[in-house]
Design a protein around this motif. Structure first.
Motif, PDB file in Angstrom:
ATOM      1  N   PRO A  94       0.271  -1.399   0.169  1.00 51.51           N
ATOM      2  CA  PRO A  94       0.142   0.093  -0.060  1.00 51.51           C
ATOM      3  C   PRO A  94       0.704   1.074  -0.033  1.00 51.51           C
ATOM      4  O   PRO A  94       0.300   2.453  -0.313  1.00 51.51           O
ATOM      5  N   ILE A  95       1.823   1.543   0.406  1.00 51.40           N
ATOM      6  CA  ILE A  95       2.581   2.205   0.592  1.00 51.40           C
ATOM      7  C   ILE A  95       3.479   3.124  -0.511  1.00 51.40           C
ATOM      8  O   ILE A  95       3.142   3.902  -1.503  1.00 51.40           O
ATOM      9  N   TYR A  96       3.904   1.703  -1.478  1.00 55.12           N
ATOM     10  CA  TYR A  96       4.369   2.103  -3.288  1.00 55.12           C
ATOM     11  C   TYR A  96       2.787   2.307  -4.263  1.00 55.12           C
ATOM     12  O   TYR A  96       2.794   3.431  -4.180  1.00 55.12           O
ATOM     13  N   ALA A  97       1.918   1.280  -3.832  1.00 48.62           N
ATOM     14  CA  ALA A  97       0.826   2.127  -4.177  1.00 48.62           C
ATOM     15  C   ALA A  97       0.358   3.853  -4.028  1.00 48.62           C
ATOM     16  O   ALA A  97      -0.372   4.322  -5.373  1.00 48.62           O
ATOM     17  N   TRP A  98       0.168   4.039  -2.848  1.00 50.04           N
ATOM     18  CA  TRP A  98       0.395   5.402  -2.791  1.00 50.04           C
ATOM     19  C   TRP A  98       0.994   6.483  -3.466  1.00 50.04           C
ATOM     20  O   TRP A  98       0.484   7.701  -4.401  1.00 50.04           O
ATOM     21  N   LEU A  99       2.659   5.488  -3.761  1.00 52.85           N
ATOM     22  CA  LEU A  99       3.394   7.077  -4.173  1.00 52.85           C
ATOM     23  C   LEU A  99       2.982   6.392  -6.100  1.00 52.85           C
ATOM     24  O   LEU A  99       3.216   7.969  -6.294  1.00 52.85           O
ATOM     25  N   LEU A 100       2.891   5.790  -5.851  1.00 51.26           N
ATOM     26  CA  LEU A 100       2.417   5.735  -7.573  1.00 51.26           C
ATOM     27  C   LEU A 100       1.622   6.563  -7.263  1.00 51.26           C
ATOM     28  O   LEU A 100       0.934   7.394  -8.573  1.00 51.26           O
ATOM     29  N   LEU A 101       0.071   6.833  -7.399  1.00 50.31           N
ATOM     30  CA  LEU A 101      -0.825   7.288  -6.898  1.00 50.31           C
ATOM     31  C   LEU A 101      -0.441   9.290  -7.040  1.00 50.31           C
ATOM     32  O   LEU A 101      -1.195   9.765  -8.174  1.00 50.31           O
ATOM     33  N   ILE A 102       0.376   8.733  -5.877  1.00 53.00           N
ATOM     34  CA  ILE A 102       0.763  10.333  -6.017  1.00 53.00           C
ATOM     35  C   ILE A 102       1.302  11.353  -7.101  1.00 53.00           C
ATOM     36  O   ILE A 102       1.426  12.502  -7.911  1.00 53.00           O
ATOM     37  N   SER A 103       2.586  10.148  -7.626  1.00 53.24           N
ATOM     38  CA  SER A 103       3.178  10.760  -8.777  1.00 53.24           C
ATOM     39  C   SER A 103       2.817  10.404 -10.133  1.00 53.24           C
ATOM     40  O   SER A 103       2.661  11.048 -10.821  1.00 53.24           O
ATOM     41  N   VAL A 104       0.728  10.013 -10.059  1.00 52.88           N
ATOM     42  CA  VAL A 104       0.594   9.263 -11.669  1.00 52.88           C
ATOM     43  C   VAL A 104      -0.705  11.610 -11.358  1.00 52.88           C
ATOM     44  O   VAL A 104      -0.877  12.107 -11.843  1.00 52.88           O
ATOM     45  N   TRP A 105      -0.892  11.580  -9.670  1.00 52.18           N
ATOM     46  CA  TRP A 105      -1.609  12.948  -9.767  1.00 52.18           C
ATOM     47  C   TRP A 105      -1.555  13.839  -9.577  1.00 52.18           C
ATOM     48  O   TRP A 105      -1.430  15.218 -10.174  1.00 52.18           O
ATOM     49  N   ALA A 106       0.145  14.375  -9.393  1.00 58.60           N
ATOM     50  CA  ALA A 106       0.874  15.565  -9.287  1.00 58.60           C
ATOM     51  C   ALA A 106       1.188  16.430 -10.014  1.00 58.60           C
ATOM     52  O   ALA A 106       1.657  15.524 -10.714  1.00 58.60           O
ATOM     53  N   ARG A 107       1.154  17.398  -9.772  1.00 58.52           N
ATOM     54  CA  ARG A 107       1.248  18.383 -11.200  1.00 58.52           C
ATOM     55  C   ARG A 107       3.169  18.979 -10.502  1.00 58.52           C
ATOM     56  O   ARG A 107       3.426  19.305 -11.704  1.00 58.52           O
ATOM     57  N   ARG A 108       3.322  19.336  -9.554  1.00 60.74           N
ATOM     58  CA  ARG A 108       4.310  19.656  -8.596  1.00 60.74           C
ATOM     59  C   ARG A 108       5.001  18.479  -6.991  1.00 60.74           C
ATOM     60  O   ARG A 108       3.879  18.108  -6.911  1.00 60.74           O
ATOM     61  N   VAL A 109       5.926  18.675  -6.949  1.00 63.43           N
ATOM     62  CA  VAL A 109       6.787  18.470  -6.036  1.00 63.43           C
ATOM     63  C   VAL A 109       5.876  17.545  -5.663  1.00 63.43           C
ATOM     64  O   VAL A 109       4.718  16.778  -4.338  1.00 63.43           O
ATOM     65  N   PRO A 110       6.117  16.048  -6.091  1.00 62.45           N
ATOM     66  CA  PRO A 110       5.270  14.390  -6.105  1.00 62.45           C
ATOM     67  C   PRO A 110       5.305  14.051  -4.452  1.00 62.45           C
ATOM     68  O   PRO A 110       4.465  13.509  -3.821  1.00 62.45           O
ATOM     69  N   ILE A 111       6.410  14.635  -3.723  1.00 59.05           N
ATOM     70  CA  ILE A 111       7.188  13.586  -2.449  1.00 59.05           C
ATOM     71  C   ILE A 111       6.688  14.110  -1.545  1.00 59.05           C
ATOM     72  O   ILE A 111       5.963  14.136  -0.395  1.00 59.05           O
ATOM     73  N   LEU A 112       6.251  15.840  -1.863  1.00 60.01           N
ATOM     74  CA  LEU A 112       5.562  16.332  -0.947  1.00 60.01           C
ATOM     75  C   LEU A 112       4.166  15.758  -0.460  1.00 60.01           C
ATOM     76  O   LEU A 112       3.647  15.786   0.813  1.00 60.01           O
ATOM     77  N   TRP A 113       3.775  16.124  -1.603  1.00 62.19           N
ATOM     78  CA  TRP A 113       1.972  15.418  -1.669  1.00 62.19           C
ATOM     79  C   TRP A 113       1.834  14.130  -1.124  1.00 62.19           C
ATOM     80  O   TRP A 113       0.998  13.941  -0.033  1.00 62.19           O
ATOM     81  N   ALA A 114       3.161  13.544  -1.245  1.00 57.33           N
ATOM     82  CA  ALA A 114       3.290  12.410  -0.604  1.00 57.33           C
ATOM     83  C   ALA A 114       3.114  12.467   0.702  1.00 57.33           C
ATOM     84  O   ALA A 114       2.610  11.080   1.428  1.00 57.33           O
ATOM     85  N   ALA A 115       4.102  12.646   0.977  1.00 59.52           N
ATOM     86  CA  ALA A 115       4.549  12.865   2.931  1.00 59.52           C
ATOM     87  C   ALA A 115       3.465  13.757   4.022  1.00 59.52           C
ATOM     88  O   ALA A 115       3.204  13.767   4.682  1.00 59.52           O
ATOM     89  N   LEU A 116       3.095  14.697   3.355  1.00 60.03           N
ATOM     90  CA  LEU A 116       1.995  16.094   3.786  1.00 60.03           C
ATOM     91  C   LEU A 116       0.990  15.480   4.429  1.00 60.03           C
ATOM     92  O   LEU A 116       0.504  15.547   5.885  1.00 60.03           O
ATOM     93  N   PRO A 117       0.086  14.367   3.627  1.00 59.71           N
ATOM     94  CA  PRO A 117      -0.916  14.449   3.731  1.00 59.71           C
ATOM     95  C   PRO A 117      -1.474  13.408   5.111  1.00 59.71           C
ATOM     96  O   PRO A 117      -1.941  13.460   6.524  1.00 59.71           O
ATOM     97  N   PRO A 118      -0.481  11.986   4.558  1.00 59.43           N
ATOM     98  CA  PRO A 118       0.177  10.944   6.062  1.00 59.43           C
ATOM     99  C   PRO A 118       0.296  11.676   7.758  1.00 59.43           C
ATOM    100  O   PRO A 118      -0.114  11.273   8.648  1.00 59.43           O
TER     101      PRO A 118
END
Lengths: 291, 310
Positions: B205-229
């Motif tokens: 689920p961790i990897y799937a979450w990151l993949l989801l963010i990486s297809v969704w985010a328009r910039r800085v996916p790493i931030l979007w992946a870490a901030l909500p949790p």
């Protein structure tokens, strides 16, 4: 069956209307030049055709719905997008291996024979190739795919004149075989004048002109007139007029060729001049209507 | 379709599919995963590099081993196991940690990088569906990386054992104690299970979450992946003074109590470890995690369909 059939194709980005009810039908075996000013909706239309964008209205490409069946469609369609899109990290042999691995209609030997005519080494990465070489590589890949529809969106952008000429030469000589359909957009309209069989102008998300080149020849006429004949020529209702050093050039649509020819030197207009005449007129009318 | 193109014999041939039947999904999957390995060499370079550095450090430590060996016969079995087995556990942990880091960084960039460098337009010009693309990218951290890390671990431990045996034999000492006490051979099946199930399935689920963010985010996916949790965890702490969400996430990283137990038992050569796989497979946490993974990946597939260069 038409290769591409669109009815009332619409696409909006927020409040901007990119495609405002496009109607088009492209038969198999044609080479269509799709011309329009920046922001006219050319790329949006092509992206819809390629299944890269959702849209409203009806659209069939080779009998398929591009949006829901992109992967099946791509067995029969190839495209070169308007920007250099080959991944910069990939090596030439890797991209050959990969395309051969995933594309059932890719003929690797053919691609290699195209590459043999260039100086591109197989061990080189795309990022180390010049812009022209990347275009050659992409073209070699695309020409080795036995596709039924090839879409080229500004394929020669940023290439020097030699590469551009080579590009269209090999497209016509080594690829086109009358059973394939090609759509090409470009701002270098004079380059495709003798390549295309059909011409379509798009402006503000609408098709404003769509004829075969034969129809263009019989329909449009450009007349070089001496200043003393200009008034007589104007009486025949030209769609456009521009000044040159020793007179005026008037453009007519659907005029009587013999009648017009008595007033000066008549010839078929170039695509560029036709484009300026049609688009500029339309924009003037649009501005007039707005007032 | 073919009946209409009677004027063009060649396209009739093509339309009938004589020249080219579609490739099976397994073939598309294979080439898509290979493509990932070409692009992201860190997937194998990083664990292998860390293993090499570790081996270098270990070969220096063999000098201590020579001294320790003299004391070994006076230690009891447990102490011997600890003495000889510890470096091998270090190697495992180090390579596991590296694989985890590589997997995280890979996933958060996998569907973002192709949009940033516009190459998505090239990938989409080929007959590979968004489903295959997303699955191949998910397979890298969930299947490929654990298998690779396992292989590298086994190879490293072999090298360690051979190196120390060579040195011991060279100095005229007995290697029997060492070979009987390092206890790595019977641990390898357990290690493989750990890599595939904990690093693959349990963490998926961790990897799937990151993949989801990486297809969704328009910039800085790493931030979007870490901030909500992070935000959810902090809000929960402030509002209820509890840390359930945080431990839920932490649990996913460590493999949960079950995952830890597997490793502990494996290392302790507990006979119970034979039942560990069964315990793991009937753990509802595993199946809930897999369902979440499936949901994230399905959303990623849908999102990628409309994604273009950014």
């Amino acid at each position: 069956m038409a290769c591409i059939e669109a009815r009332g194709l619409r696409k909006e980005f927020g409040t901007t209307i990119a495609l405002d009810g496009i109607e088009m039908r492209v038969e198999e075996g044609r080479i269509l030049g799709l011309i329009g000013p920046n922001g006219a909706g050319k790329t949006t239309a092509l992206n819809a055709i390629l299944g890269l964008l959702p849209y409203q209205g009806e659209l069939q490409v080779l009998g398929r719905d591009p949006w829901t069946q992109r992967d099946q469609l791509m067995r029969d369609v190839s495209f070169i997008a308007d920007v250099a899109v080959l991944p910069r990290w990939i090596k030439v042999w890797q991209v050959l291996d990969y395309v051969a691995g995933v594309h059932p209609r890719f003929d690797r030997a053919k691609a290699e024979s195209f590459l043999a005519k260039t100086t591109i080494g197989y061990a080189r990465r795309v990022r180390d190739l010049s812009k022209g070489m990347v275009a050659q590589l992409h073209l070699a890949l695309v020409m080795a795919i036995d596709a039924r529809l090839l879409v080229l969106d500004e394929p020669t952008l940023g290439l020097d004149i030699l590469f551009r000429k080579q590009f269209y030469d090999s497209l016509l000589n080594d690829y086109y075989d009358r059973s394939r359909t090609i759509i090409v957009t470009t701002h270098q309209v004079e380059e495709i004048q003798h390549v295309i069989t059909d011409l379509m102008f798009i402006n503000r998300g609408r098709v404003v002109l769509s004829y075969s080149m034969e129809e263009i020849e019989s329909r449009f006429l450009e007349l070089m007139v001496h200043p003393d004949q200009v008034d007589a020529a104007r009486a025949l209702k030209p769609i456009d007029e521009r000044q040159v050093i020793d007179g005026s050039i008037l453009m007519f649509e659907g005029a009587d060729r013999q009648q017009v020819a008595t007033l000066g030197e008549a010839r078929t207009p170039g695509i560029a001049d036709l484009f300026v005449a049609v688009i500029a007129n339309q924009d003037k009318q649009a501005q007039g209507a707005a007032r | 379709m073919s009946s209409q193109s009677n004027v063009m014999p060649e396209s009739t041939l093509r339309a009938q599919g004589i020249a080219a039947a579609p490739f099976p999904a397994a073939r598309l999957m294979y080439w898509s995963v290979r493509r990932e390995l070409w692009e992201n060499r860190a997937i194998y370079v990083a664990p292998a590099g860390v293993a090499c550095v570790f081996l270098f450090g270990f070969s220096i430590s063999i000098l201590h081993l020579l001294v320790e060996m003299r004391a070994a016969p006076w230690l009891d079995v447990m102490q011997q196991r600890e003495l000889f087995g510890q470096p091998y556990e270090f190697a495992e942990d180090l390579i596991m940690g590296t694989a985890l880091l590589v997997g995280l960084f890979y996933s958060v960039d996998a569907l973002y990088g192709e949009r940033r460098d516009r190459s998505i337009l090239f990938w989409k010009s080929l007959p590979v569906s968004d489903l295959i693309t997303v699955l191949s990218k998910a397979a890298v951290p969930i299947v490929v990386l654990p298998l690779l890390a396992f292989a590298i671990t086994v190879l490293t431990q072999w090298m360690m054992l051979l190196l120390s045996s060579a040195v011991l034999l060279g100095s005229g000492q007995n290697v029997a104690i060492l070979w009987s006490r390092v206890g790595i051979f019977h641990r390898w099946p357990m290690l493989l299970f750990h890599f595939l199930c904990i690093h693959g399935l349990w963490q998926s689920p961790i990897y799937a979450w990151l993949l989801l963010i990486s297809v969704w985010a328009r910039r800085v996916p790493i931030l979007w992946a870490a901030l909500p949790p992070l935000t959810i965890g902090i809000v929960e702490k402030v509002a209820f003074n509890t840390t359930y969400f945080g431990s839920l996430i932490g649990n996913r990283f460590t493999g949960g109590s079950e995952g830890i137990a597997i490793m502990e038992r494996g290392r302790a050569m507990d006979p119970m470890m034979l039942f560990a796989p069964l315990n793991f497979l009937i753990n509802p946490g595993l199946w809930i995690g897999l369902a979440v993974t499936a949901a994230f990946l399905a959303t990623a597939v849908r999102l990628r369909r409309g994604r273009g260069p950014i």
